[in-house]
Write a protein that holds these residues in place. Structure first.
Motif, short mmCIF file in Angstrom:
data_model
loop_
_atom_site.label_atom_id
_atom_site.label_comp_id
_atom_site.label_asym_id
_atom_site.label_seq_id
_atom_site.Cartn_x
_atom_site.Cartn_y
_atom_site.Cartn_z
N ARG A 75 47.58 31.38 41.18
CA ARG A 75 48.49 32.51 41.37
C ARG A 75 47.89 33.57 42.30
O ARG A 75 48.30 34.74 42.28
N PHE A 76 46.89 33.17 43.07
CA PHE A 76 46.22 34.11 43.98
C PHE A 76 46.18 33.52 45.39
O PHE A 76 45.97 32.32 45.55
N LEU A 77 46.40 34.37 46.39
CA LEU A 77 46.35 33.95 47.79
C LEU A 77 44.99 34.32 48.37
O LEU A 77 44.52 35.44 48.17
N SER A 78 44.41 33.39 49.10
CA SER A 78 43.13 33.66 49.76
C SER A 78 42.92 32.54 50.77
O SER A 78 43.37 31.42 50.55
N LEU A 79 42.24 32.84 51.87
CA LEU A 79 41.96 31.76 52.82
C LEU A 79 41.03 30.73 52.17
O LEU A 79 41.01 29.58 52.57
N TYR A 102 48.81 40.22 38.03
CA TYR A 102 47.72 39.40 38.56
C TYR A 102 46.73 40.24 39.36
O TYR A 102 45.53 39.96 39.37
N ASN A 103 47.23 41.27 40.06
CA ASN A 103 46.30 42.05 40.90
C ASN A 103 45.36 42.88 40.05
O ASN A 103 44.17 43.01 40.38
N PHE A 104 45.85 43.41 38.93
CA PHE A 104 44.92 44.11 38.04
C PHE A 104 43.92 43.12 37.43
O PHE A 104 42.74 43.43 37.29
N GLN A 105 44.39 41.92 37.08
CA GLN A 105 43.45 40.96 36.51
C GLN A 105 42.31 40.67 37.51
O GLN A 105 41.16 40.56 37.13
N TRP A 106 42.67 40.56 38.81
CA TRP A 106 41.63 40.33 39.81
C TRP A 106 40.67 41.54 39.86
O TRP A 106 39.45 41.38 39.97
N ALA A 107 41.22 42.74 39.75
CA ALA A 107 40.37 43.94 39.75
C ALA A 107 39.41 43.91 38.56
O ALA A 107 38.21 44.16 38.70
N TRP A 108 39.93 43.57 37.35
CA TRP A 108 39.07 43.52 36.15
C TRP A 108 38.00 42.43 36.32
O TRP A 108 36.83 42.65 36.07
N SER A 109 38.44 41.24 36.74
CA SER A 109 37.52 40.09 36.80
C SER A 109 36.44 40.29 37.86
O SER A 109 35.26 40.04 37.61
N SER A 110 36.84 40.74 39.06
CA SER A 110 35.85 40.90 40.13
C SER A 110 34.94 42.10 39.83
O SER A 110 33.74 42.06 40.12
N ASP A 157 39.62 39.46 50.27
CA ASP A 157 40.71 38.55 50.60
C ASP A 157 41.09 37.68 49.38
O ASP A 157 40.94 36.46 49.40
N VAL A 158 41.55 38.34 48.34
CA VAL A 158 42.13 37.67 47.17
C VAL A 158 43.30 38.55 46.75
O VAL A 158 43.10 39.73 46.46
#
Ligand SMILES: Cc1cc2nc3c(=O)[nH]c(=O)nc-3n(C[C@H](O)[C@H](O)[C@H](O)COP(=O)(O)OP(=O)(O)OC[C@H]3O[C@@H](n4cnc5c(N)ncnc54)[C@H](O)[C@@H]3O)c2cc1C
Length: 405
Positions: free
Chosen positions: A61-65, A386-394, A378-379
Motif C-alpha cells: 500500500r506504499f509507492l516508492s521507486l 498509511y502515511n501516518f503509519q509510515w511516519a510512526w514506523s520510520s 521516497d515512500v
C-alpha cells in the motif's frame, strides 16, 4: 550546547523518533520546528480526528521507486504497535471504513500522546526555531539554530531530517529536507503532489461542474506512471473544479501528465447486461429513468442527454447505442490536465532516494549520523492512515537505531 540527536521537524515522524532516540532519559534529543505548535498536520488530519493508522497496513500500500525499502520498518513497528500505544493512553477510537482508524474525539489526543511520551523520554522541544546553517564534522554535525532572530550554535552526533514534504505550504511545508539531502549529495527522486484532486480540460470541467456535489461509487485506473498500474474502487465526487473523492485522490498519486485515466461508475454491476434486461422487461421506460436505478438522478439524466437519448424509451434503442452508453459510464477514458497541486495535496509523492539509505535504520549510507524519516523519503502511502503509519514506523526505526548505537 551538545545534544546526542537533533531532529528537524516536530511532525509525526520527528516526534516518534525523539521518543525512541531519547529513551534512556536526559536531554539527549532535541526536536526543533519553525512552527508555533508541534504536529500541525496531525491536528488538521482526518477532518480533525486523525486517521492515525490502517488495520490493513502492508508494504503493497506504499509507492516508492524501491517497493522493498519500506518493508523493514513497517514489519518491525506495525499498526498493532501504534494501536497498543493509543490504547495505553486511553484514547477512544473507531474504525470508519476500509480499516481506517480515527480518534473518536480529536486529533489533539494523538499530539498529546506524542508530547507526553517525549516528556517521559526526556526529549526537548524548541518551537519557532529553524536551522540557519549546518556542517558535517568528524564526530557529527555543527548546527546554527535560529529562534526569533537569536542564533545558538549546537553540536550533535546524529541529525534526523523529519521536515516532511512540500504539501500545504500554508502550514509550514518548505521542502527544506530535500535541500539538506542535496547538500549531502543524496539524490531526490522526481517529487509531485499526491492524494490531490485532478483537474480537466475546460469542456470536461464544465461537464463536471454541472454535476457538482454528486457522489457515486466508482473505480479509477491508470497505468504507465513511475509506480506501475493501479485501480481504486471508492467514491468519486464531482466538484466545480473537476473530480475528487477517495478514488480520485488515490489514483492521483500514480498518475502522470499525459496519461489517460479510466473512469467507471458503478463498477459493481454489468451495466450493459442491466440495460438489455430492462429493455426486455421495461421497454416503455425512458433511458434516463432506467439509468437512475443505478446512478444519482442528475447524473443519469446527464448521461442520457449526452448520448442524445433524452426522453427515448429503452425499447427503441439499438444494442449498439446501449453498448456505447454503458461504455461512456463504465469505461470512460479521460485525460486529466493536471492536479490542484501542493496547495491542497495531502502528501508529496517521491522524495529522498532510498538507494542512499539503510532500510533498517533510515541512516544515510554515505554520511554517518544523518537520518531521513517520514514523508521526506521516497515512500508514500495510500489514502487511509498509511502515511501516518509510515511516519510512526520510520521514526521508530531511526529512533531505535540511534538509541542502540
Ligand atoms: C489535510 C491533510 C490531511 C491528512 N490526513 C491524513 C490522515 O488522516 N492520515 C494519514 O495517514 N495521513 C494524513 N495526511 C498525511 C500526513 O499528514 C503526512 O504524511 C504526515 O504528517 C507526514 O509526517 P512527517 O512527520 O514526515 O511530516 P510533517 O507532519 O509534515 O512534519 C514536518 C514538520 O517539519 C516542520 N518543518 C518543515 N520545514 C521546516 C524547516 N525548514 N525548519 C524547521 N521545521 C520545519 C513542519 O513545520 C512540520 O511540523 C494528511 C495530510 C494533509 C495535508
Amino acid at each position: 550546547m551538545f545534544y546526542d540527536t537533533v531532529i528537524i521537524g516536530a511532525g509525526a515522524a520527528g516526534m516518534m523518533c525523539a521518543i525512541h532516540a531519547a529513551r534512556q532519559g536526559g536531554p539527549r534529543a532535541l526536536v526543533i520546528d519553525h512552527a508555533k505548535a508541534p504536529g500541525e498536520k496531525i491536528r488538521i488530519s482526518g477532518g480533525g480526528r486523525c486517521n492515525f493508522t490502517n488495520l490493513e497496513a502492508a508494504p503493497d500500500r506504499f509507492l516508492s521507486l524501491n517497493p522493498h525499502f519500506c518493508k523493514s520498518a513497517l514489519s518491525r513497528y506495525t499498526q498493532w504497535d501504534f494501536i497498543e500505544l493509543v490504547q495505553r493512553h486511553g484514547i477512544p477510537y473507531h474504525e470508519k471504513t476500509l480499516g481506517q482508524l480515527f480518534c473518536d474525539t480529536s486529533a489533539q489526543d494523538i499530539i498529546r500522546l506524542l508530547l507526553d511520551e517525549m516528556e517521559k523520554a526526556g526529549a526537548a522541544l524548541r518551537l519557532e526555531t529553524s536551522l540557519a546553517d549546518f556542517t558535517k564534522t568528524e564526530s557529527g554535525f555543527d548546527l546554527m539554530l535560529e529562534t526569533g532572530g537569536r542564533r545558538t550554535p549546537v553540536s550533535c552526533r546524529n541529525l534526523v531530517v523529519a521536515c516532511g514534504g512540500k504539501s500545504i505550504p500554508k502550514m509550514g511545508a518548505t521542502g527544506f529536507g530535500y535541500q539538506i539531502a542535496d547538500r549531502f549529495d543524496h539524490k531526490v527522486t522526481g517529487i509531485r503532489a499526491g492524494l490531490v484532486p485532478l483537474t480537466f480540460t475546460p469542456a470536461e470541467t464544465e461537464e463536471f461542474k454541472a454535476l457538482s456535489g454528486l457522489s457515486c461509487d466508482g473505480a479509477l485506473s491508470c497505468s504507465g506512471g513511475a509506480y506501475g498500474k493501479a485501480r481504486f474502487e471508492e467514491a468519486v465526487l464531482f466538484t466545480h473544479r473537476g473530480l475528487s473523492g477517495p478514488a480520485v485522490l488515490q489514483i492521483s498519486s500514480y498518475w502522470r501528465e499525459g496519461l489517460p485515466v479510466t473512469l467507471s461508475l458503478r463498477p459493481d454491476i454489468d451495466l450493459l447486461a442491466e440495460l438489455k434486461r430492462q429493455k426486455t422487461a421495461n421497454g416503455k421506460r425512458h433511458v434516463a429513468t432506467i439509468l437512475s436505478d443505478y446512478l444519482p438522478k442528475r447524473l443519469a439524466q446527464s448521461f442520457a442527454d449526452q448520448a442524445g437519448l433524452t426522453e427515448r424509451n429503452i425499447a427503441d434503442i439499438g444494442d449498439k447505442a446501449l453498448a456505447a452508453l454503458a461504455a461512456a459510464i463504465q469505461a470512460r477514458e479521460i485525460r486529466p490536465a493536471g492536479s490542484e497541486g501542493y496547495r491542497t495535496a495531502e502528501v508529496t509523492v517521491g522524495g529522498v532516494d532510498t538507494t542512499g539509505l539503510t532500510s533498517k535504520s533510515m541512516e544515510s549510507k554515505t554520511v554517518p549520523g544523518l537520518y531521513f524519516i517520514g514523508e521526506v523519503v521516497d515512500v508514500t502511502g495510500w489514502l487511509g492512515g498509511y502515511n501516518f503509519q509510515w511516519a510512526w514506523s520510520s521514526g521508530w526505526a531511526a529512533g531505535t537505531a540511534i538509541a542502540n548505537s
